[in-house]
Motif scaffolding. Structure first.
Motif, PDB file in Angstrom:
ATOM      1  N   ARG A  51      20.643  54.648  47.659  1.00  0.00           N
ATOM      2  CA  ARG A  51      21.892  54.407  48.371  1.00  0.00           C
ATOM      3  C   ARG A  51      23.079  54.923  47.554  1.00  0.00           C
ATOM      4  O   ARG A  51      24.064  55.409  48.118  1.00  0.00           O
ATOM      5  N   THR A  52      22.993  54.811  46.252  1.00  0.00           N
ATOM      6  CA  THR A  52      24.062  55.335  45.410  1.00  0.00           C
ATOM      7  C   THR A  52      24.255  56.831  45.654  1.00  0.00           C
ATOM      8  O   THR A  52      25.375  57.307  45.830  1.00  0.00           O
ATOM      9  N   ARG A  53      23.164  57.578  45.678  1.00  0.00           N
ATOM     10  CA  ARG A  53      23.260  59.012  45.948  1.00  0.00           C
ATOM     11  C   ARG A  53      23.761  59.274  47.370  1.00  0.00           C
ATOM     12  O   ARG A  53      24.544  60.203  47.602  1.00  0.00           O
ATOM     13  N   HIS A  56      27.915  63.780  31.392  1.00  0.00           N
ATOM     14  CA  HIS A  56      28.374  62.405  31.168  1.00  0.00           C
ATOM     15  C   HIS A  56      27.657  61.709  30.023  1.00  0.00           C
ATOM     16  O   HIS A  56      28.174  60.752  29.449  1.00  0.00           O
ATOM     17  N   GLY A  57      26.452  62.131  29.689  1.00  0.00           N
ATOM     18  CA  GLY A  57      25.752  61.567  28.546  1.00  0.00           C
ATOM     19  C   GLY A  57      25.074  60.234  28.773  1.00  0.00           C
ATOM     20  O   GLY A  57      24.531  59.632  27.826  1.00  0.00           O
ATOM     21  N   VAL A  58      25.059  59.737  30.005  1.00  0.00           N
ATOM     22  CA  VAL A  58      24.370  58.482  30.293  1.00  0.00           C
ATOM     23  C   VAL A  58      22.863  58.733  30.242  1.00  0.00           C
ATOM     24  O   VAL A  58      22.369  59.665  30.895  1.00  0.00           O
ATOM     25  N   PHE A  76      22.714  55.509  35.328  1.00  0.00           N
ATOM     26  CA  PHE A  76      22.517  56.957  35.442  1.00  0.00           C
ATOM     27  C   PHE A  76      22.688  57.473  36.870  1.00  0.00           C
ATOM     28  O   PHE A  76      23.395  58.478  37.065  1.00  0.00           O
ATOM     29  N   PRO A  77      22.084  56.854  37.902  1.00  0.00           N
ATOM     30  CA  PRO A  77      22.258  57.400  39.261  1.00  0.00           C
ATOM     31  C   PRO A  77      23.719  57.431  39.702  1.00  0.00           C
ATOM     32  O   PRO A  77      24.147  58.374  40.367  1.00  0.00           O
ATOM     33  N   TYR A  78      24.486  56.405  39.322  1.00  0.00           N
ATOM     34  CA  TYR A  78      25.903  56.371  39.691  1.00  0.00           C
ATOM     35  C   TYR A  78      26.664  57.470  38.962  1.00  0.00           C
ATOM     36  O   TYR A  78      27.471  58.196  39.569  1.00  0.00           O
ATOM     37  N   ALA A  79      26.401  57.613  37.659  1.00  0.00           N
ATOM     38  CA  ALA A  79      27.090  58.647  36.882  1.00  0.00           C
ATOM     39  C   ALA A  79      26.776  60.033  37.425  1.00  0.00           C
ATOM     40  O   ALA A  79      27.663  60.891  37.523  1.00  0.00           O
ATOM     41  N   GLU A  80      25.532  60.266  37.795  1.00  0.00           N
ATOM     42  CA  GLU A  80      25.127  61.548  38.363  1.00  0.00           C
ATOM     43  C   GLU A  80      25.808  61.794  39.708  1.00  0.00           C
ATOM     44  O   GLU A  80      26.311  62.895  39.972  1.00  0.00           O
ATOM     45  N   ALA A 102      28.675  64.679  40.476  1.00  0.00           N
ATOM     46  CA  ALA A 102      28.411  65.729  41.465  1.00  0.00           C
ATOM     47  C   ALA A 102      29.512  65.781  42.519  1.00  0.00           C
ATOM     48  O   ALA A 102      29.967  66.858  42.912  1.00  0.00           O
ATOM     49  N   ALA A 103      29.949  64.615  42.992  1.00  0.00           N
ATOM     50  CA  ALA A 103      31.000  64.565  44.009  1.00  0.00           C
ATOM     51  C   ALA A 103      32.328  65.080  43.449  1.00  0.00           C
ATOM     52  O   ALA A 103      33.034  65.862  44.099  1.00  0.00           O
ATOM     53  N   ASP A 104      32.657  64.661  42.247  1.00  0.00           N
ATOM     54  CA  ASP A 104      33.911  65.105  41.636  1.00  0.00           C
ATOM     55  C   ASP A 104      33.910  66.619  41.434  1.00  0.00           C
ATOM     56  O   ASP A 104      34.920  67.300  41.684  1.00  0.00           O
TER      57      ASP A 104
END
Length: 215
Positions: free
Chosen positions: A83-85, A119-121, A128-132, A136-138
Motif C-alpha cells: 500500500r505504501t508503494r 536515502h541510505g535506509v 525502507f518501502p516508504y523511503a523508496e 521515487a515520487a519526488d
C-alpha cells in the motif's frame, strides 16, 4: 487561489486548511474515508471523498480541473509495503500527471527531510518501502514541467508552531507540524520556491524570510 489538498485529514493538512482559508484561498480537501468529512469541514476545507489509491489519472484530472494548485500531504502511514508503494509512489505520480493534464501548474509535495534516491535506509528496515516510494515520487516530480516544490521537513512534532525555521541544516532535527503547514502556505505565495527542494528544521528565521533566502 483554488487549492486541492490531498490527504486532507492528515495532521499537517488539518492545520493547513485554516491557514489557507485565512489567506483568502478556497480549499478542497480530498479524503478517503467519508467519516472524516466533518473534521475536514471544521478545518476550513470543502471535503471531497475520493480514494487516490484507486483513482485513475483521468479521474484525478477531473478532480483537479478548475483549481490553481495541488498540495500532496497524503501517505499510506507505513506498515504495509504494498500500500505504501501504491499511495506514496504510484498514486502520487498519477496526481502529478493529472495536475499537468488539468492545467494545474503549481504542485507542492510534502515529503521528508531524507527523501532522495540515495536515502541510505537499509533494505531490511521497516522504513525502507516508504523511503523508496517517496524518493521515487519526488524524483518524478522534479522531472515534470510542473511548477513544483518539494518540502522536506525533519521529524514532526505536535508542539505549537513557532513561525520560524532553519533551512538546509543537518538532518536529525524536529519541526512542529504547524510550522510545516505554515511553510506550505508561504511556499504557495513565493514564486522563488518553484523548482526547489527545501529541507528544514525548526529554527529562528521567520518562515517567509527563510524561504526567500533559498532563492
Amino acid at each position: 487561489m483554488h487549492v486541492v489538498v490531498i490527504g486532507a485529514n492528515g495532521k499537517v493538512a488539518r492545520l493547513l486548511g485554516p491557514m489557507l482559508d485565512q489567506q483568502g484561498h478556497r480549499v478542497t480537501g480530498i479524503i478517503r474515508n467519508p467519516s472524516h468529512a466533518d473534521d475536514v469541514t471544521g478545518a476550513a476545507m470543502h471535503p471531497v471523498v475520493a480514494d487516490v489509491e484507486t483513482l485513475s489519472t483521468e479521474q484525478m484530472t477531473e478532480l483537479f480541473a478548475g483549481n490553481d494548485a495541488v498540495v500532496w500531504s497524503a501517505g499510506a502511514g507505513g506498515g504495509n509495503p504494498v500500500r505504501t508503494r501504491a499511495v506514496d509512489r504510484d498514486a502520487a505520480i498519477r496526481s502529478m500527471d493529472a495536475a499537468a493534464a488539468a492545467g494545474v501548474d503549481r504542485y507542492v509535495m510534502v515529503s521528508f527531510f531524507g527523501s532522495r534516491v540515495d536515502h541510505g535506509v537499509p533494505a531490511d528496515s521497516g522504513f525502507f518501502p516508504y523511503a523508496e516510494a517517496k524518493a521515487a515520487a519526488d524524483e518524478y516530480l522534479r522531472g515534470t514541467t510542473l511548477a513544483w516544490t518539494v518540502l522536506g521537513p525533519s521529524g514532526l512534532t505536535n508542539d505549537p508552531g513557532l513561525g520560524t525555521i532553519a533551512v538546509d541544516e543537518a538532518d536529525g532535527g524536529q519541526v512542529p507540524r504547524a510550522d510545516v503547514a505554515a511553510v506550505v502556505v508561504a511556499t504557495l505565495a513565493e514564486p522563488e520556491t518553484i523548482g526547489q527542494t527545501i529541507t528544514f528544521n525548526t529554527g529562528t528565521t521567520p518562515v517567509a524570510e527563510a524561504l526567500r533566502a533559498t532563492s
